[in-house]
Design a protein around this motif. Structure first.
Motif, PDB file in Angstrom:
ATOM      1  N   SER A1091     -79.565 -31.231  28.517  1.00 40.80           N
ATOM      2  CA  SER A1091     -81.573 -31.676  28.906  1.00 40.80           C
ATOM      3  C   SER A1091     -81.378 -31.407  30.474  1.00 40.80           C
ATOM      4  CB  SER A1091     -81.441 -33.000  28.344  1.00 40.80           C
ATOM      5  OG  SER A1091     -80.678 -33.919  29.141  1.00 40.80           O
ATOM      6  N   LYS A1096     -78.266 -35.842  30.910  1.00 44.01           N
ATOM      7  CA  LYS A1096     -78.133 -36.761  30.197  1.00 44.01           C
ATOM      8  C   LYS A1096     -77.793 -36.453  28.846  1.00 44.01           C
ATOM      9  CE  LYS A1096     -79.491 -41.391  28.734  1.00 44.01           C
ATOM     10  NZ  LYS A1096     -80.335 -42.523  28.673  1.00 44.01           N
ATOM     11  N   TYR A1097     -78.704 -35.320  27.838  1.00 42.94           N
ATOM     12  CA  TYR A1097     -78.143 -34.967  26.810  1.00 42.94           C
ATOM     13  C   TYR A1097     -77.229 -34.240  26.782  1.00 42.94           C
ATOM     14  CZ  TYR A1097     -80.427 -39.991  25.882  1.00 42.94           C
ATOM     15  OH  TYR A1097     -80.886 -40.757  25.552  1.00 42.94           O
ATOM     16  N   ALA A1099     -77.993 -30.793  23.784  1.00 45.17           N
ATOM     17  CA  ALA A1099     -78.386 -30.656  22.320  1.00 45.17           C
ATOM     18  C   ALA A1099     -77.287 -29.039  22.183  1.00 45.17           C
ATOM     19  CB  ALA A1099     -79.726 -30.066  22.592  1.00 45.17           C
ATOM     20  N   ILE A1109     -77.336 -33.966  18.776  1.00 42.26           N
ATOM     21  CA  ILE A1109     -77.646 -34.599  19.858  1.00 42.26           C
ATOM     22  C   ILE A1109     -76.918 -35.367  20.736  1.00 42.26           C
ATOM     23  CG2 ILE A1109     -79.368 -35.350  21.754  1.00 42.26           C
ATOM     24  CD1 ILE A1109     -81.381 -34.863  19.682  1.00 42.26           C
ATOM     25  N   TYR A1110     -75.967 -35.285  21.649  1.00 36.72           N
ATOM     26  CA  TYR A1110     -75.227 -35.880  22.430  1.00 36.72           C
ATOM     27  C   TYR A1110     -75.348 -37.020  23.544  1.00 36.72           C
ATOM     28  CZ  TYR A1110     -71.925 -33.419  18.841  1.00 36.72           C
ATOM     29  OH  TYR A1110     -71.587 -32.921  17.733  1.00 36.72           O
ATOM     30  N   ASN A1111     -75.389 -37.775  24.020  1.00 36.60           N
ATOM     31  CA  ASN A1111     -75.299 -38.598  24.742  1.00 36.60           C
ATOM     32  C   ASN A1111     -73.795 -38.141  26.383  1.00 36.60           C
ATOM     33  OD1 ASN A1111     -74.595 -40.505  27.554  1.00 36.60           O
ATOM     34  ND2 ASN A1111     -75.981 -41.580  26.363  1.00 36.60           N
ATOM     35  N   ARG A1117     -72.860 -38.699  19.714  1.00 39.65           N
ATOM     36  CA  ARG A1117     -73.067 -38.248  18.818  1.00 39.65           C
ATOM     37  C   ARG A1117     -74.359 -38.713  18.838  1.00 39.65           C
ATOM     38  NH1 ARG A1117     -72.902 -34.288  13.603  1.00 39.65           N
ATOM     39  NH2 ARG A1117     -71.810 -36.254  12.440  1.00 39.65           N
ATOM     40  N   VAL A1118     -75.745 -38.788  19.735  1.00 39.22           N
ATOM     41  CA  VAL A1118     -77.013 -40.190  18.900  1.00 39.22           C
ATOM     42  C   VAL A1118     -77.607 -39.412  18.248  1.00 39.22           C
ATOM     43  CG1 VAL A1118     -76.004 -41.190  21.410  1.00 39.22           C
ATOM     44  CG2 VAL A1118     -77.931 -39.021  21.170  1.00 39.22           C
ATOM     45  N   TRP A1133     -85.817 -27.327  26.178  1.00 34.16           N
ATOM     46  CA  TRP A1133     -85.489 -29.148  26.220  1.00 34.16           C
ATOM     47  C   TRP A1133     -87.445 -28.665  26.521  1.00 34.16           C
ATOM     48  CZ3 TRP A1133     -83.446 -33.587  24.965  1.00 34.16           C
ATOM     49  CH2 TRP A1133     -82.149 -33.582  24.638  1.00 34.16           C
ATOM     50  N   ALA A1154     -86.114 -36.616  20.488  1.00 33.14           N
ATOM     51  CA  ALA A1154     -84.954 -36.295  21.671  1.00 33.14           C
ATOM     52  C   ALA A1154     -85.066 -38.074  22.289  1.00 33.14           C
ATOM     53  CB  ALA A1154     -84.835 -35.341  22.310  1.00 33.14           C
ATOM     54  N   PRO A1155     -84.050 -38.616  21.812  1.00 34.02           N
ATOM     55  CA  PRO A1155     -82.759 -38.226  21.095  1.00 34.02           C
ATOM     56  C   PRO A1155     -82.106 -38.597  20.030  1.00 34.02           C
ATOM     57  CG  PRO A1155     -82.299 -40.176  22.378  1.00 34.02           C
ATOM     58  CD  PRO A1155     -83.709 -40.128  22.639  1.00 34.02           C
TER      59      PRO A1155
END
Length: 1609
Positions: A1091, A1096-1097, A1099, A1109-1111, A1117-1118, A1133, A1154-1155
């Motif tokens: 992102s 931060k994220y 995809a 979507i991961y942090n 995985r969020v 994004w 997102a997220p």
């Protein structure tokens, strides 16, 4: 097992009994060496009566039906039948091919004739139009062709006293031809009242325009010019088949069996009636006669050849005889003497002596004979007849013993038992009768097990069993003599068969191909002693197998000669000879058997040289005796290079789609963007499937290829220059021996070879038209004038070119397996070698063909796969590298020895002044001395040896070496992994260029603030590349799996990589070490994105239709985005990092929050307003315009938007990189497009500052870097772009005149029927003057006679005086232009109207006319060169382009004396609308009225077409050469200006561009003139909206306003 290999013995043709008299004429001649030349079946025979010896020419693949003798009487031309028949010119002394003429006729070649000095040959085809064709036979080149007649042509001859004149005759016609330019123009002979219109069978030309011809009724017709002046009645009592002219006069031969000799004025000298001589018989008919001095040769309908000495004319000497009409099936050999017996449908049985090569007895029976057998004691001869009876004769005096008729259907096979007691007779009604010999052939038994006709019988050695074959292929066994069927297998296990002639049974399984159930093998015969089996089949082939051969698809040696089916084959009693008989060709062939032990001494017989390779074509079924192919080679042989859509197909596809789209395009489309890009650097080298494609030029640059780009790399400056003329993968490259010219061959439906100059990077010549799918090997000759190329079509065609002229010199089928290399002999320009899978062939040129001889391996080894080849220091030494690591050394065509050179295949070799260098799969470069005795030095390619100045890193030690070249003190090495290395003689290695290895490349990411990018590929590597000046690979990391996507984090520290197994990893961008990895999915990860902002994220999109979507900080995985129906292709994004835009394979455009991943629906209008952090999407309202017209065929795979959001770059499946103005709304936006990648472009990315565009090619594994050139920045160079697909309709400016002219259809004036109707209304019936559009068509071509003409002999006719044209009023201006010219410094004007060219003297007002045209003239031009003074070219209307007399043509003529200098019949259907001479006056440019508006260039003096290409889809009005050039010209017409260049035989065109003028639109151009400054190439065009444009340097036009009613001339 033995049957897997072909037998090592051999057959040699020793004698042929027979002569082809039926359906052929004039096919028997004396050569200069007093030998006799004729043909039978598919063999040309040269017979020496003095030595009683025959020599054979076996270059044909089917029946020969025509023959001509060269005037010097040593060379012979023969023509054959077949689907693709060809003509061979061969030497009667050496019986070697001199020239092959092919690719023109179909069905067959009916007649042949040489001209007086023997330079040209004319041939007549058997096709429906009986095409007449004139050849320059030494070059194998067709000079001219025309349809001959609607009915059969029987004879053709050159007029030996007038140059360029021919006469042909045939069914109810005689035609007198003149050859001018490339046009053959016929005039029909006028029979008038002097004789009846009838079929003419033969002819001979004499002085004073006299022609003598022989007619079907036995009269001789004498012609002067085209008129019949007298007839000599009753010369023969029936048709005259042959007429032969010699110094003393003429000889004629007819159906009445008479030969007549005539003196030079055709007064009779003498007559010889062959029917009355001792050898004569009723019904003897003469087909061919040849008179030489006091000897006369006569060939008859029934296959005899007589020689008559004139002063003993009642004692003709019988030289040769054979069977006549009807099939020949019966063959038997004498059990104790060298005799063979044959019997045929001509009802004769004949006994031949195999030692004396002569007929020793003949007897005529009542019925056609179908089979024969001789009893073991050699006393009785049994003959089976077609009516179901059989007859037994005594051999010594041919008297009858018995005649028995027990059956109604034909007897197809009979055999005596080995003890001489029984005769078994097999009949077509499926029964076998057994008769007792001693009981006067009383019937003893009957075998009735078969359901079909009996084909073969064999007795067991003890005469107790009989085996039969029938038409169903069943094999049955019977007890003898009763005929009870044997059921149990046990009983026959130990049976020994006295002979084996059955085609089915365990012992002969191998004669059948593996997967076929057809019964096309007519006969076999086993030789138990020699353990060989001979077979005869329906394709005219005699084969030798090992005996027994148990496994299907055994190997064999094959021999051709018979044309159609070979009906029977037998060994002689002592196995010295094989006798084979041909069904339809009535011939008996006697082959000498050469056993294995004799072969060693008889090396000279090894390869019988022939076009249809007649030494064994190993059968191709069971290859288990061939060593396992090397994995790399195997992989390579499976590449097909076929494309779904070829670039050549695009114009047609566009047209088709345009029709559909007509309604849709309403919106005014955006202009193309102002920016353009230029190719700057390419990372990659094509090594994985190409060899020897890397060279030093003379100034030390390095030339190689990758994708569709030829690359010239300067290693000092680390820069590249590019040849961008190809539009698909380049597969091969060769360097000119003397100059820095390069030849490259590409993939394509009709693939082209480009020869270009490395200095100017301009094409010198483009060759195409003879290969399919692609060109895989090219090589220059030592003098650099010729080029050899090999295609990848099924027969791997080999073509020899004169590349400067763009002419094909010769062509031949190479091999059914892949050919890897072609090399031309450095000492003899006519010789070359090809090498490939199980293939090493030595070729020599023969006219338009190439004759190949297989390398003869002998006992030294087996035929191996050859990967490379070079010639040694003499013309007959050659060296080849094999797939097993050996180097084979060849002398002439024989393998002399092999040397072990490498472990694994030898991929490349290079000849030096004193020795050789080789490179192999083992990664070793070896230097050898000049005879491959010892290896002088080896270099291993290892990482440890890499020098510090290298531009990258070696991925592995000892990479497979694919190309080697020496020069400038270094060895240049190309590897399979796409690296180019330079090896110093002292050892250090410098890496210069590298790319990805085999496997598609998809993943691409550019760094957020540095000029570097990352790529990831299916070759399981992740690589970082420097895009700034150093252009090298900075780092590489091997992965466990291949990857498809990658992305830098916004701070540039981390790099995320998605892999093909559903896992992804994050690596440190500097060290490439793992930070973290996940594996949550099963399918390919297709896109991965950080992102924006802090990153931060992350995809992660995968092919199983989800986006995770991961942090990044917490590595969890969020969210998961669900709802896509197909695999995900692109993810972007928005600027805030809150929204994802997604594309899927089902062409959906989706949005997710997102997220968490909740799906959102956003109307297209709103989506536009959202600020996106990146744009790589290919769908949506903003980029509707990027989809091409043919979007159904091709996909846009990738896009990327510049950071200033103005230019969108796209890549598609066809390999195009395009630039669009953003947003690209409305369908089919205008664009600039660039070709460099070959197939699909998988990814495109702009660098962080938009200064460069990086593109990836999928299958071509290359990374290309383009520099972005801003609007307004313009180098002086031709623009690569092309304007877009659909011409905008709102382009303006029509004028009623132009519109009308554009729509005139010229065919009304030349109706396509041959006999043109006339219309007209008498004046008092006319109501009004017909308007110009309704003007009735008027025909001026002479009406052609219908097939049947009545003879108006009795009616009186008034003599007609000739009309002479005196004055013509009128000038054709309404639809022509530039057609009035001054001549003789303004004294005369030349112009045209109707079909007349007019020279008008200004002072006196008198006119003189050129009246050779037969239809309206549409254009006229005058040659401006001082060498060709007063020379005019005019082009006319015509109908179809069939090269007949009514086809459109261009006449070149002298304005003063009205002499025609050349006529060019052209393929411009409908007519010729513009002509122009080049600067030197030697070339002529013409434009047609056909739908493509073809542009053609001619060398008009020779009538040779040099080049031709579709011009434009709308009307072209004028095309003119530049006044200073022979290769550049301009064409103008409806909405187009095109600038053309002639390169070899190819025409290259660029459209004129109106890019930088504000609001300039493409107008209809009407005229063209050239500016006086040649350095600034300026051409001025007049157009319809009354202003003039000038075009400097091919790009931009400036409008000059003019006073309105003005057209520039």
């Amino acid at each position: 097992m033995a049957a897997r290999s072909a037998p090592s013995c051999h057959l040699r043709l020793e004698w042929v009994y027979g002569y082809r008299g039926h359906q052929c004429r004039n096919n028997l001649y004396y050569t200069a060496a007093k030998e006799i030349v004729y043909f039978v079946a598919g063999v040309g025979v040269v017979y020496s009566p003095r030595e009683h010896r025959q020599k054979f020419y076996r270059g044909h693949s089917d029946d020969i039906i025509s023959l001509a003798l060269h005037p010097e009487r040593a060379l012979v031309a023969t023509g054959q039948v077949g689907k693709e028949p060809y003509i061979c010119v061969w030497d009667s002394y050496t019986v070697q091919t001199v020239s092959v003429l092919k690719d023109v006729h179909t069905h067959g070649i009916a007649c042949l004739a040489f001209d007086l000095d023997g330079q040209r040959l004319v041939s007549v085809g058997l096709d429906s139009k009986n095409a007449v064709c004139v050849w320059d036979w030494k070059r194998g080149k067709m000079l001219s062709m025309a349809p001959g007649h609607t009915d059969r042509i029987f004879d053709i001859s050159w007029d030996l006293y007038q140059p360029n004149k021919l006469v042909s005759c045939g069914v109810k016609h005689i035609k007198f031809w003149s050859l001018c330019g490339n046009a053959l123009t016929p005039k029909r002979g006028v029979f008038g009242k002097t004789g009846d219109l009838q079929t003419i069978l033969c002819l001979a030309c004499a002085r004073d325009e006299l022609t003598y011809s022989g007619a079907l009724n036995g009269d001789i017709y004498v012609w002067k010019g085209i008129n019949l002046i007298r007839t000599i009645q009753g010369a023969h009592t029936a048709g005259i088949f042959s007429m032969n002219a010699c110094e003393e006069g003429f000889a004629t031969g007819g159906r009445d069996g008479c030969i007549r000799l005539w003196d030079l004025t055709f007064k009779p000298i003498t007559v010889i009636d062959l029917r009355e001589t001792d050898q004569g018989y009723k019904g003897l008919s003469v087909r061919s006669v040849c008179w030489r001095g006091d000897h006369i040769l006569v060939g008859t309908q029934d296959g005899e050849i007589f020689e008559i000495v004139v002063h003993e004319r009642n004692k003709p000497f019988l030289i040769m005889q054979g069977h006549c009409e009807g099939e020949l099936w019966a063959l038997a050999v004498h059990p104790t003497k060298p005799l063979a017996v044959t019997g045929s449908d001509d009802r004769s049985v004949r006994i031949w002596s195999l030692v004396d090569h002569a007929l020793i007895a003949r007897c005529n029976m009542e019925e056609p004979i179908r089979c024969a057998a001789v009893n073991v004691d050699g006393i009785h001869l049994a003959l089976g007849m077609k009516d179901g009876s059989f007859t037994v004769l005594r051999v010594r005096d041919m008297t009858e013993v018995v005649h028995i008729k027990d059956r109604k259907e034909a007897i197809h096979e009979l055999k005596y038992s080995p003890d001489g007691a029984y005769l078994a007779v097999g009949c077509n009604d499926s029964s076998v009768d057994v008769y007792g010999v001693a009981q006067r052939y009383k019937k003893l038994g009957e075998c009735v097990g078969s359901l079909s006709f009996i084909t073969h019988l064999d007795w067991s050695s003890d005469s107790r069993y009989l085996q039969t074959n029938d038409g169903n292929g069943k094999r049955l066994l019977y007890r003898m003599p009763g005929g009870k069927e044997v059921a149990s297998k046990e009983e026959i296990k130990g049976v020994h068969w006295a002979s084996w002639t059955c085609v089915s049974g365990l012992e002969v399984n191998g004669i059948w191909p593996k997967y076929s159930d057809i019964n096309d093998i007519n006969s076999v015969d086993g030789n138990y002693i020699g353990q060989v089996l001979v077979t005869a089949d329906d394709y005219g082939i005699v084969k030798l197998f090992r005996y027994p051969c148990l496994r299907k698809g055994a190997k064999f040696k094959k021999y051709i000669g018979h044309s159609a089916h070979v009906t029977n084959v037998r060994w002689s009693h002592d196995y010295q000879w094989v006798i084979s008989i041909g069904g339809a060709d009535h011939s008996v062939f006697q082959w000498k058997f050469i056993p294995e032990r004799k072969l060693k001494d008889a090396l000279h017989i090894a390869p019988q040289e022939s076009l249809a390779d007649s030494n064994s074509d190993e059968s191709d079924s069971d290859l288990s005796d061939v060593p396992e192919l090397d994995s790399e080679i195997e992989q390579e042989t499976q590449l097909t290079y076929r494309r779904q859509v070829y670039k050549e197909d695009l114009p047609q596809l566009k047209e088709q789609y345009k029709e559909k789209q007509k309604s849709g395009t309403s919106k005014r489309r955006e202009r193309a963007p102002g920016n353009s890009i230029r190719l700057h650097f390419v990372h990659g080298y094509r090594g994985y499937d190409c060899r020897s494609n890397l060279f030093y030029t003379q100034i030390g640059e390095i030339v190689y290829h990758v994708a569709a780009v030829g690359v010239i790399y300067n290693r000092q400056q680390n820069t590249q220059r590019f040849y961008l003329g190809h539009d698909d993968d380049i597969l091969c490259l060769a360097l000119h021996p003397l100059k820095d010219y390069v030849a490259t061959g590409q993939v394509g439906r009709d693939p082209s070879i480009h020869i270009w100059d490395t200095e100017t990077i301009k094409p010198l010549s483009i060759l195409k038209g003879y290969h399919q799918y692609g060109v895989c090997a090219v090589d220059f000759s030592a003098d650099g004038k010729r080029l050899a190329s090999v295609g990848i079509d099924d027969s791997h065609t080999v073509v020899l070119w004169d590349w400067k002229k763009g002419e094909k010199l010769s062509v031949a089928r190479g091999s059914k397996d892949k050919i890897f290399v072609v090399k031309m002999n450095p000492y003899v320009p006519d010789k070359l070698i090809t090498a490939g899978i199980k293939h090493m062939k030595f070729w020599r040129r023969a006219g338009g063909g190439l004759i190949g001889r297989k390398g003869y391996v002998g006992t030294l080894g087996k035929s191996d796969t050859m990967m490379c080849a070079v010639y040694g220091r003499t013309e007959d030494m050659a060296f080849s590298g094999t797939s097993t690591g050996d180097v084979c050394i060849w002398r002439d065509i024989f393998l002399v020895k092999t040397v072990k050179a490498h472990d694994g295949p030898v991929f490349s070799m290079h000849a030096l002044e004193k020795g050789f260098v080789t490179g192999g799969k083992d990664g070793v470069v070896a230097l050898w001395d000049d005879s491959f005795e010892r290896c002088l030095k080896t270099y291993a390619i290892k990482r440890a040896a890499l020098a510090p100045g290298s531009k990258g890193l070696l991925l592995e030690d000892n990479p497979s070496i694919r190309a080697i070249s020496l020069g400038h003190g270094h060895i240049l090495v190309g590897t399979k992994n796409g690296e180019i290395l330079e090896v110093d003689k002292s050892g250090p290695i410098t890496l210069l260029v590298q790319g990805h290895m085999e496997g598609e490349v998809w993943g691409l990411a550019t760094h957020p603030y540095l000029p570097i990018c990352a790529t990831v590929s299916d070759d399981k590597t992740l690589r970082i590349w420097d895009l700034s000046p150093s252009h090298c690979m900075l780092a590489v990391r091997k992965l466990k799996k291949g990857g498809r996507c990658c992305c830098f984090s916004p701070d540039g520290k981390a790099l995320a990589v998605g892999l093909n197994d559903g896992s992804f990893l994050m690596a440190n961008a500097d060290t490439l070490e793992d930070l973290v990895s996940f594996h949550h999915r099963k399918d390919v990860i297709s896109d991965i994105r950080f992102s924006p902002g802090s990153g931060k994220y992350l995809a992660v999109a995968s092919h199983d239709s989800f986006i995770d979507i991961y942090n990044v900080m917490s590595s969890k995985r969020v969210g998961i985005c669900k709802g896509a129906t197909s695999y995900i292709t692109h993810v972007d994004w928005d600027i805030r990092g809150k929204l994802l835009q997604v594309n899927t394979g089902a062409k959906e455009q989706l949005f997710f929050e997102a997220p968490r991943g909740k799906k959102q629906t956003i109307p297209s209008g709103e989506a536009e307003k959202i600020g996106w952090a990146s744009w790589t999407s290919v769908l949506g309202f903003c980029c509707e315009g990027i989809w091409p017209v043919i979007g159904e065929v091709t996909d846009v795979t990738a896009s990327c938007l510049t950071s200033d959001k103005t230019v969108l770059a796209t890549g598609d499946d066809l390999g195009f990189v395009k630039l669009f103005r953003y947003p690209a709304k409305g369908k089919f936006g205008k664009f600039k497009r660039y070709v460099a990648h070959s197939t699909h472009v998988t990814n495109v990315r702009w660098t962080y500052d938009d200064s460069m565009l990086v593109t990836l090619g999928g299958a071509d594994m290359s990374l290309m870097v383009w520099t972005n050139e801003m609007e307004g920045y313009r180098e002086k160079r031709p623009c690569d772009s092309e304007e877009s697909d659909i011409d905008s309709e709102e382009d303006g400016g029509y004028d009623s005149d132009v519109t009308r002219e554009n729509e005139i259809s010229y065919t009304i004036r030349a109706l396509s029927t041959n006999i043109r109707p006339m219309f007209g209304i008498k004046p008092h019936l006319q109501q009004k003057e017909p308007s110009t559009d309704e003007r009735p068509p008027v025909s001026r071509a002479p009406p052609q006679p219908e097939k049947l003409q009545t003879n108006n002999v009795g009616k009186k006719k008034r003599p007609i005086e000739d009309l002479v044209l005196e004055l013509v009023f009128g000038y054709r201006g309404r639809d022509c232009r530039n057609n009035v010219h001054y001549l003789n410094d303004g004294d005369d004007i030349i112009y045209h109207t109707a079909s007349v060219g007019i020279l008008h003297n200004v002072a006196t007002g008198t006119q003189s006319f050129y009246q050779e045209h037969n239809d309206d003239i549409l254009c006229l031009t005058v040659n401006q060169h001082p060498k060709f003074i007063n020379i005019v070219a005019t082009g006319q209307v015509g109908d179809s382009a069939d090269m007949s007399a009514t086809a459109p043509s261009i006449h070149i003529w002298d304005a003063v004396n009205k002499q025609t200098l050349s006529i060019l019949r052209c393929y411009h259907s409908k007519g010729v609308c513009s002509v122009s001479f080049s600067a030197t006056g030697k070339l002529l440019l013409s434009v047609g009225l056909d739908p493509e508006h073809t542009v053609t260039i001619w060398r008009w003096q020779e009538g040779a077409k040099i080049a031709s290409r579709a011009g434009h889809n709308q009307r072209i009005f004028v095309a003119e050469f530049r006044p200073d050039s022979d290769s550049q010209f301009v064409s103008v017409g409806v909405k187009h200006v095109k600038f053309w260049t002639l390169a070899g035989r190819a025409l290259l065109s660029k459209k004129g561009l109106l890019s930088t003028l504000e609001d300039a639109r493409m107008q209809t151009m009407l005229a063209v003139a050239f500016g006086a400054v040649p350095s600034v190439e300026m051409s001025v065009c007049g157009k319809t909206t009354y202003c003039v444009e000038s075009w400097p340097e091919l790009t931009t036009g400036l409008c000059l306003p003019c006073t309105p009613p003005f057209e520039t001339g």
